[in-house]
Scaffold this active site. Structure first.
Site, PDB file in Angstrom:
ATOM      1  N   ARG A  33      29.319  41.973  53.781  1.00  0.00           N
ATOM      2  CA  ARG A  33      29.770  42.036  52.380  1.00  0.00           C
ATOM      3  C   ARG A  33      30.023  40.587  52.017  1.00  0.00           C
ATOM      4  NH1 ARG A  33      31.076  41.241  47.808  1.00  0.00           N
ATOM      5  NH2 ARG A  33      32.446  42.496  46.486  1.00  0.00           N
ATOM      6  N   HIS A  77      33.217  36.313  48.746  1.00  0.00           N
ATOM      7  CA  HIS A  77      33.558  36.570  47.347  1.00  0.00           C
ATOM      8  C   HIS A  77      35.061  36.491  47.130  1.00  0.00           C
ATOM      9  CE1 HIS A  77      34.436  40.485  49.153  1.00  0.00           C
ATOM     10  NE2 HIS A  77      35.160  40.761  48.090  1.00  0.00           N
ATOM     11  N   HIS A 133      38.165  38.008  43.872  1.00  0.00           N
ATOM     12  CA  HIS A 133      38.337  38.831  42.667  1.00  0.00           C
ATOM     13  C   HIS A 133      39.753  38.706  42.151  1.00  0.00           C
ATOM     14  CE1 HIS A 133      39.490  41.420  46.018  1.00  0.00           C
ATOM     15  NE2 HIS A 133      38.242  41.398  46.432  1.00  0.00           N
ATOM     16  N   GLU A 187      43.417  43.239  47.286  1.00  0.00           N
ATOM     17  CA  GLU A 187      42.569  44.192  48.029  1.00  0.00           C
ATOM     18  C   GLU A 187      43.301  44.649  49.282  1.00  0.00           C
ATOM     19  OE1 GLU A 187      38.521  42.943  48.748  1.00  0.00           O
ATOM     20  OE2 GLU A 187      38.551  43.709  50.807  1.00  0.00           O
ATOM     21  N   HIS A 234      37.118  35.699  50.609  1.00  0.00           N
ATOM     22  CA  HIS A 234      37.052  36.400  51.891  1.00  0.00           C
ATOM     23  C   HIS A 234      35.658  36.962  52.136  1.00  0.00           C
ATOM     24  CE1 HIS A 234      38.516  39.152  48.720  1.00  0.00           C
ATOM     25  NE2 HIS A 234      37.703  40.042  49.277  1.00  0.00           N
ATOM     26  N   GLU A 249      33.656  46.959  41.972  1.00  0.00           N
ATOM     27  CA  GLU A 249      33.016  46.206  43.043  1.00  0.00           C
ATOM     28  C   GLU A 249      31.824  45.403  42.518  1.00  0.00           C
ATOM     29  OE1 GLU A 249      34.499  45.369  46.136  1.00  0.00           O
ATOM     30  OE2 GLU A 249      32.433  45.686  46.778  1.00  0.00           O
TER      31      GLU A 249
END
Ligand code: MN
Ligand code: MN
Length: 383
Positions: free
Chosen positions: A95, A98, A100, A104, A143, A165
């Site tokens: 993944r 990124h 945000h 999370e 992360h 997402e």
């Protein structure tokens, strides 16, 4: 099918002389999964919003190396404060790096993964997480997640129902939308160095990384003093004859400032007692088994929902509820709150600690009920 077979072998919206057969177009598989929607308890009443959504009904984003699906305020409109993502990564799949705007919180459901974090001070963190382990990344902190040898599947919960997402800040996305002369100036190398940067990656295949010890990048600022992962299953659960609970919040997982949670197990025939939460909405994810929840919304309103593995539930702030195991196996689910601390108010504890005469002036309970209350020893969660 003959009408008599139909009536015998399919659930019908009828109880105690009320209702009538449903002979028309119907989804019988769904009716069987939701007996309390088809035939609500007679105590249910009034108009309440939907509080259940299954990941099985969520759009699935399939990529090479894995998939991801989300239950947000778009799927479940009542869920304004938290959103969830269910993600699968094949061995070695990544993944993408990124960040945000949301916090999370994650629970590893199957397999294992490596997570990496670099914080605003240039301090580094990397750890391998296995089944039952958690991680927490604060808003804005970059992360990555990479599946290890057997691949993995996990649950993410974010502290905003609007989260998606599909709108996180991806490193490849930023490169793809920055002109090469700016990239050249930023990194002090020729623009041609960026000729092969791909467009958005999101989830993509790669090879399983070497042991954690071989993958450390020394930082002048040193490793982070913050622990972004937590081994939930190493916590001794609070246990009763009916089940177990493991509570995790900023008291035992200090970085988790915006999310508190509990992993609850309820044995067949038992229930998570009637209670409510004095701090915020509850977001639930069902891991195993089957259960039933009735939400009491005040003003004469109550509504019952059925849950099974893969379902999301949502209970608005302060509304009373219970969780009953309606199956034949242990019911396991995760309760998540947008809060730094876990808290609940037990109906029974409140009653047991209220002067009996005052209580009886309200409820006119039988003698046995009053006697049992005086013996009530309700375990206090979160202490
Ligand atoms: Mn993330
Ligand atoms: Mn609850």
């Amino acid at each position: 099918m003959a009408l008599t077979d139909f009536l015998t072998h399919t659930p019908q919206p009828m109880v105690d002389g009320k209702g009538a057969t449903d002979a028309g177009p119907r989804n019988i598989a769904r009716d069987r999964q939701n007996p309390d929607i088809l035939v609500p308890p007679q105590t249910d009443h009034g108009t309440l919003p939907n509080m259940r959504f299954s990941f099985s009904d969520a759009h699935n984003r399939l990529e090479t190396g894995g998939w991801a699906r989300e239950v947000t305020v778009r799927e479940l409109p009542i869920a304004t404060k938290m959103a969830g993502v269910n993600m699968r990564l094949e061995p070695g799949a990544i993944r993408e790096l990124h960040w945000h705007t949301e916090a999370e919180w994650a629970y590893m459901i199957v397999g294992s993964a490596r997570v990496t974090v670099v914080d605003q001070n240039g301090q580094t963190f990397a750890d391998d997480v296995c089944v039952g382990d958690l991680w927490y990344f604060p808003p804005g902190i970059p992360h990555s997640i990479q599946a290890l040898g057997e691949g993995c599947e996990f649950l993410l919960v974010f502290d905003n129902g609007e989260m998606s997402e599909n709108s996180t800040f991806l490193i490849s996305d930023w490169f793809a939308h920055t002109s090469k002369d700016i990239l050249a100036a930023n990194f002090g190398v020729p623009a041609s160095e960026f000729d092969n940067v791909p467009k958005e990656l999101y989830i993509f295949p790669s090879t399983v990384p070497g042991p954690l010890s071989t993958q450390q990048v020394p930082s002048p600022q040193g490793p982070s003093s913050v622990k972004y992962t937590h081994k939930l299953m190493e916590q001794q659960p609070i246990a009763t004859a009916s089940g177990k609970v493991r509570i995790v919040d900023s008291h035992n997982f200090p970085i988790s400032q915006r999310i508190a949670a509990a992993l609850v197990e309820v044995e067949p025939g038992a229930m998570r007692e009637m209670h409510w939460h004095p701090n915020d909405d509850e977001w639930d994810y069902y891991l195993e088994g089957e259960g039933r929840v009735t939400v009491f919304a005040s003003g004469g309103k109550a509504r019952t929902f059925d849950f099974r593995a893969g379902d999301v539930g949502y209970i608005p702030f302060a509304m009373g509820h219970y969780v009953q195991n309606t199956g034949t196996t242990t019911l396991r689910f995760i309760e998540v709150f947008r809060s730094s601390y876990y808290a609940d108010v037990s109906l029974k504890q409140w009653m047991a600690l209220t002067p009996p005469d005052l209580l009886q002036a309200h409820l006119h309970l039988g003698d046995a009920a009053m006697a049992s209350l005086s013996k009530t020893k309700v375990p206090v969660f979160g202490k």
